[in-house]
Scaffold this motif. Structure first.
Motif, PDB file in Angstrom:
ATOM      1  N   LYS A 136       1.061  -1.046  -0.218  1.00 36.83           N
ATOM      2  CA  LYS A 136       0.374  -0.015  -0.170  1.00 36.83           C
ATOM      3  C   LYS A 136       0.624   1.348  -0.077  1.00 36.83           C
ATOM      4  CE  LYS A 136      -4.298  -2.713   2.046  1.00 36.83           C
ATOM      5  NZ  LYS A 136      -4.196  -3.277   1.701  1.00 36.83           N
ATOM      6  N   ILE A 137       2.074   1.143   0.394  1.00 39.02           N
ATOM      7  CA  ILE A 137       3.299   2.336   0.411  1.00 39.02           C
ATOM      8  C   ILE A 137       3.023   3.294  -0.957  1.00 39.02           C
ATOM      9  CG2 ILE A 137       5.474   2.689   0.645  1.00 39.02           C
ATOM     10  CD1 ILE A 137       3.640   2.474   3.439  1.00 39.02           C
ATOM     11  N   PRO A 138       3.246   2.817  -2.202  1.00 37.84           N
ATOM     12  CA  PRO A 138       3.447   3.895  -3.425  1.00 37.84           C
ATOM     13  C   PRO A 138       2.113   4.643  -2.889  1.00 37.84           C
ATOM     14  CG  PRO A 138       4.373   1.199  -4.126  1.00 37.84           C
ATOM     15  CD  PRO A 138       3.204   1.513  -2.213  1.00 37.84           C
ATOM     16  N   ASP A 139       1.219   3.873  -2.994  1.00 36.00           N
ATOM     17  CA  ASP A 139      -0.077   5.613  -3.364  1.00 36.00           C
ATOM     18  C   ASP A 139      -0.590   5.656  -1.405  1.00 36.00           C
ATOM     19  OD1 ASP A 139      -0.816   4.179  -5.327  1.00 36.00           O
ATOM     20  OD2 ASP A 139      -2.468   2.065  -5.239  1.00 36.00           O
ATOM     21  N   MET A 140       0.999   5.687  -1.521  1.00 33.61           N
ATOM     22  CA  MET A 140       0.645   6.369   0.145  1.00 33.61           C
ATOM     23  C   MET A 140       1.167   7.890   0.121  1.00 33.61           C
ATOM     24  SD  MET A 140       0.373   4.172   2.954  1.00 33.61           S
ATOM     25  CE  MET A 140      -1.549   3.235   4.286  1.00 33.61           C
ATOM     26  N   VAL A 141       1.963   8.014  -1.108  1.00 28.96           N
ATOM     27  CA  VAL A 141       3.414   9.029  -0.925  1.00 28.96           C
ATOM     28  C   VAL A 141       2.035   9.775  -1.959  1.00 28.96           C
ATOM     29  CG1 VAL A 141       5.347   9.608  -2.710  1.00 28.96           C
ATOM     30  CG2 VAL A 141       4.989   7.089  -1.903  1.00 28.96           C
ATOM     31  N   GLY A 142       2.244  11.495  -1.188  1.00 25.84           N
ATOM     32  CA  GLY A 142       1.312  12.079  -2.079  1.00 25.84           C
ATOM     33  C   GLY A 142       0.206  12.734  -0.797  1.00 25.84           C
ATOM     34  N   ARG A 143       0.062  11.456  -0.097  1.00 23.62           N
ATOM     35  CA  ARG A 143      -1.251  11.547   0.394  1.00 23.62           C
ATOM     36  C   ARG A 143      -1.320  11.421   1.589  1.00 23.62           C
ATOM     37  NH1 ARG A 143      -4.639   7.776   0.469  1.00 23.62           N
ATOM     38  NH2 ARG A 143      -3.818   6.069  -0.960  1.00 23.62           N
ATOM     39  N   VAL A 144       0.317  11.422   2.251  1.00 16.26           N
ATOM     40  CA  VAL A 144       0.783  11.794   3.727  1.00 16.26           C
ATOM     41  C   VAL A 144       1.419  12.178   4.200  1.00 16.26           C
ATOM     42  CG1 VAL A 144       1.476   9.053   4.176  1.00 16.26           C
ATOM     43  CG2 VAL A 144       0.628   9.902   6.154  1.00 16.26           C
ATOM     44  N   ASP A 145       1.999  13.023   4.738  1.00 19.14           N
ATOM     45  CA  ASP A 145       3.114  13.301   4.985  1.00 19.14           C
ATOM     46  C   ASP A 145       4.507  13.082   5.318  1.00 19.14           C
ATOM     47  OD1 ASP A 145       1.175  15.804   5.135  1.00 19.14           O
ATOM     48  OD2 ASP A 145       1.000  16.548   6.981  1.00 19.14           O
ATOM     49  N   VAL A 146       3.702  11.976   6.358  1.00 26.86           N
ATOM     50  CA  VAL A 146       5.219  11.158   6.594  1.00 26.86           C
ATOM     51  C   VAL A 146       4.623   9.574   6.812  1.00 26.86           C
ATOM     52  CG1 VAL A 146       6.861  10.634   8.386  1.00 26.86           C
ATOM     53  CG2 VAL A 146       6.012  12.582   8.791  1.00 26.86           C
ATOM     54  N   LEU A 147       5.647   8.884   6.421  1.00 21.55           N
ATOM     55  CA  LEU A 147       6.078   7.396   6.015  1.00 21.55           C
ATOM     56  C   LEU A 147       6.919   7.113   6.846  1.00 21.55           C
ATOM     57  CD1 LEU A 147       4.415   6.679   2.225  1.00 21.55           C
ATOM     58  CD2 LEU A 147       3.761   5.515   4.196  1.00 21.55           C
ATOM     59  N   LEU A 148       6.340   5.464   8.283  1.00 22.12           N
ATOM     60  CA  LEU A 148       7.031   5.704   8.759  1.00 22.12           C
ATOM     61  C   LEU A 148       7.393   3.926   8.794  1.00 22.12           C
ATOM     62  CD1 LEU A 148       8.561   7.102  12.763  1.00 22.12           C
ATOM     63  CD2 LEU A 148       7.930   4.507  11.741  1.00 22.12           C
ATOM     64  N   GLY A 149       8.861   3.558   8.787  1.00 26.88           N
ATOM     65  CA  GLY A 149       8.432   2.327   8.638  1.00 26.88           C
ATOM     66  C   GLY A 149       9.067   1.571   9.610  1.00 26.88           C
ATOM     67  N   ASN A 150       8.267   0.864  10.351  1.00 24.93           N
ATOM     68  CA  ASN A 150       8.430   0.529  12.074  1.00 24.93           C
ATOM     69  C   ASN A 150       9.211  -0.509  12.267  1.00 24.93           C
ATOM     70  OD1 ASN A 150       8.442   0.536  14.873  1.00 24.93           O
ATOM     71  ND2 ASN A 150       6.424  -1.283  14.405  1.00 24.93           N
ATOM     72  N   LEU A 151      10.269  -0.294  12.650  1.00 23.28           N
ATOM     73  CA  LEU A 151      10.788  -2.076  13.138  1.00 23.28           C
ATOM     74  C   LEU A 151      11.282  -2.221  14.484  1.00 23.28           C
ATOM     75  CD1 LEU A 151      14.699  -0.600  11.016  1.00 23.28           C
ATOM     76  CD2 LEU A 151      12.571  -1.399  10.202  1.00 23.28           C
ATOM     77  N   GLU A 152      10.332  -1.593  15.139  1.00 23.86           N
ATOM     78  CA  GLU A 152      10.843  -1.503  16.929  1.00 23.86           C
ATOM     79  C   GLU A 152       8.737  -2.817  16.813  1.00 23.86           C
ATOM     80  OE1 GLU A 152       9.642   0.911  19.909  1.00 23.86           O
ATOM     81  OE2 GLU A 152      11.057   0.045  21.529  1.00 23.86           O
ATOM     82  N   ASP A 153       8.523  -2.647  18.184  1.00 25.25           N
ATOM     83  CA  ASP A 153       7.569  -2.722  18.771  1.00 25.25           C
ATOM     84  C   ASP A 153       6.542  -2.747  18.016  1.00 25.25           C
ATOM     85  OD1 ASP A 153       9.497  -2.871  21.540  1.00 25.25           O
ATOM     86  OD2 ASP A 153       8.141  -1.281  21.910  1.00 25.25           O
ATOM     87  N   ALA A 154       5.551  -4.153  17.459  1.00 22.61           N
ATOM     88  CA  ALA A 154       4.737  -4.163  16.563  1.00 22.61           C
ATOM     89  C   ALA A 154       5.762  -5.124  15.623  1.00 22.61           C
ATOM     90  CB  ALA A 154       3.382  -3.469  16.101  1.00 22.61           C
ATOM     91  N   VAL A 155       6.351  -5.437  15.877  1.00 25.62           N
ATOM     92  CA  VAL A 155       7.713  -6.019  14.237  1.00 25.62           C
ATOM     93  C   VAL A 155       7.520  -7.213  15.354  1.00 25.62           C
ATOM     94  CG1 VAL A 155       9.505  -6.474  12.891  1.00 25.62           C
ATOM     95  CG2 VAL A 155       8.143  -4.096  13.176  1.00 25.62           C
ATOM     96  N   LYS A 156       7.224  -8.690  15.236  1.00 29.15           N
ATOM     97  CA  LYS A 156       7.784  -9.692  15.929  1.00 29.15           C
ATOM     98  C   LYS A 156       9.351 -10.293  15.501  1.00 29.15           C
ATOM     99  CE  LYS A 156       5.458 -13.785  14.599  1.00 29.15           C
ATOM    100  NZ  LYS A 156       4.903 -13.914  15.937  1.00 29.15           N
TER     101      LYS A 156
END
Ligand SMILES: CC(=O)SCCNC(=O)CCNC(=O)[C@H](O)C(C)(C)COP(=O)(O)OP(=O)(O)OC[C@H]1O[C@@H](n2cnc3c(N)ncnc32)[C@H](O)[C@@H]1OP(=O)(O)O
Ligand SMILES: O=CC(=O)O
Ligand SMILES: [Mg+2]
Length: 366
Positions: free
Chosen positions: A46-66
């Motif tokens: 879903k990330i490519p379509d979100m570019v331009g529609r959200v101010d910041v995209l954050l790739g999370n590596l910490e909690d919530a990633v197994k």
């Protein structure tokens, strides 16, 4: 400013060949910092379509990633950043951030030594979780300078700290002033609640038990006494806002875990906006629209702010004096508040065509 470095050294690179640290942190729109797990194929798609529609995209590596997916998340982020057009870097419409693992984890060092050489030119901000004090920022600051020099980067990557331990809250001012790279702070209500031993079980938001009750009416002692729920996070957000304003950096609300309760989410975001925060986290696609709406000044507020600016300009334009507008006194202090609104509206209009239309329409009506 850091207590351990002299004023003249504060803005010198911490490694030979590293880019010069910034003297100011630009006010880039960041109403929603949208979290995604780069190891989750559905989210990644879903990330490519979100570019331009959200101010910041954050790739999370910490909690919530197994734990089993930590490597896949790091590699996934490198792939997404490399392959996605218009994401990250100074000119893109959508900034690229990451949240690395905590500094005491087995993954944080590899997160930094992998990401900076691979995608450092696209990474705008690195969010560091569970920051306890200036020493954590000093560690990341020096390591980033070394990695930037090695990678030949010409722009320093900024650092954002999550305030989610009692010690971090106690040290909030020194954290904000620990490095010229400091971009801002987010509230981490879930970890903070655990660290403080608060008796809650939620990810952000309020609690029905945290309330005040109206005094009894002596003439009707048995009458119903209304209660008013209070905001558990007011104290911490207010401290963050002051510490950030003092250091010229930006405060953010954090996660609101009750994805289904869009009304309470909007309320929590709005409290943070009114207190001075510039944005919030979005955990689910449906929180993006809520954040974008709440953290954009309303057309009514912008219209009013413009009228105050115009009225004070008509008085001479230097901010002195006072005028009456709609029965209310306006002077330099309300003018300054209105300028905050007008400037924010201009910054947002520059990246959000729909919002620009709304702000332009009220300008034409006036
Ligand atoms: C305390 C803290 O540290 S908070 C920060 C860490 N936590 C996070 O980052 C959580 C991020 N979000 C998530 O993991 C998920 O949104 C969850 C687990 C909360 C809910 O996920 P789901 O149950 O899949 O939600 P839902 O079914 O409504 O999702 C709808 C679609 O949106 C996708 N989606 C959900 N969240 C996201 C997201 N953050 N980014 C992109 N896409 C997403 C889903 O994959 C799903 O895709 P599909 O239609 O192709 O199947
Ligand atoms: O990381 C965020 C939190 O609330 O904990
Ligand atoms: Mg946390």
């Amino acid at each position: 400013m850091s207590g351990s470095r002299s004023a003249k050294d504060f803005f010198r690179p911490l490694a030979v060949g590293a880019p010069t640290p910034p003297t100011e942190i630009p006010a880039r729109p960041s109403r929603a910092i949208h979290f995604f797990d780069p190891s989750n194929p559905k989210m990644a798609a879903k990330i490519p379509d979100m570019v331009g529609r959200v101010d910041v995209l954050l790739g999370n590596l910490e909690d919530a990633v197994k734990a089993d997916n930590k490597l896949a998340a790091r590699e996934g982020l490198v792939r997404i950043a490399s392959e996605t057009a218009n994401l990250g870097g100074q000119s893109g419409p959508t900034q690229l951030w990451t949240r690395i693992n905590s500094l005491d984890s087995p993954w944080a060092l590899d997160d930094l030594t992998t990401l900076v050489p691979a995608i450092g030119a696209k990474l705008d901000v690195i969010m560091v979780p569970k920051v306890q004090g200036a020493e954590d920022i000093h560690y990341v600051d020096r390591l980033l300078a070394q990695l930037e020099a090695k990678a030949g980067l010409d722009r320093p990557i900024l650092v954002h700290a999550i305030l989610e331990t009692a010690r971090g809250v106690a040290n909030v001012e020194e954290i904000c002033g620990a490095s010229p790279r400091m971009q801002g702070l987010s509230l981490g209500p879930a970890d903070l609640a655990a660290d403080r031993r608060m008796k809650t079980t939620r990810v952000g938001g309020g609690h029905p038990g945290y309330l005040v009750r109206q005094d009894p009416n002596p003439d009707q002692p048995d009458a119903h006494r209304p209660t008013y729920q209070q905001d558990l996070w007011h104290y911490t957000i207010a401290r963050m806002v002051d510490a950030c304003a003092m250091h010229g950096i930006y405060p953010y609300y954090g996660p609101f875990g009750d994805i289904a309760d869009v009304t309470a989410c909007e309320d929590q975001f709005r409290n943070a906006f009114l207190l001075g925060c510039v944005g919030t986290w979005s955990l689910h696609p449906k929180q993006i629209a809520i954040a974008n709406q709440v953290f954009s000044p309303s057309v009514e507020d912008v219209a009013h702010a413009r009228r105050v600016v115009a009225a004070m300009s008509a008085l001479g334009g230097d901010g002195t004096g006072a005028v009456m507008l709609d029965g209310k006194m306006e002077d330099d202090a309300s003018l300054k508040q209105c300028l905050v609104m007008v400037e924010l509206a201009e910054q947002l209009a520059a990246i959000d065509p729909e919002l620009k239309k709304q702000y332009d329409a009220i300008a034409e009506e006036a």
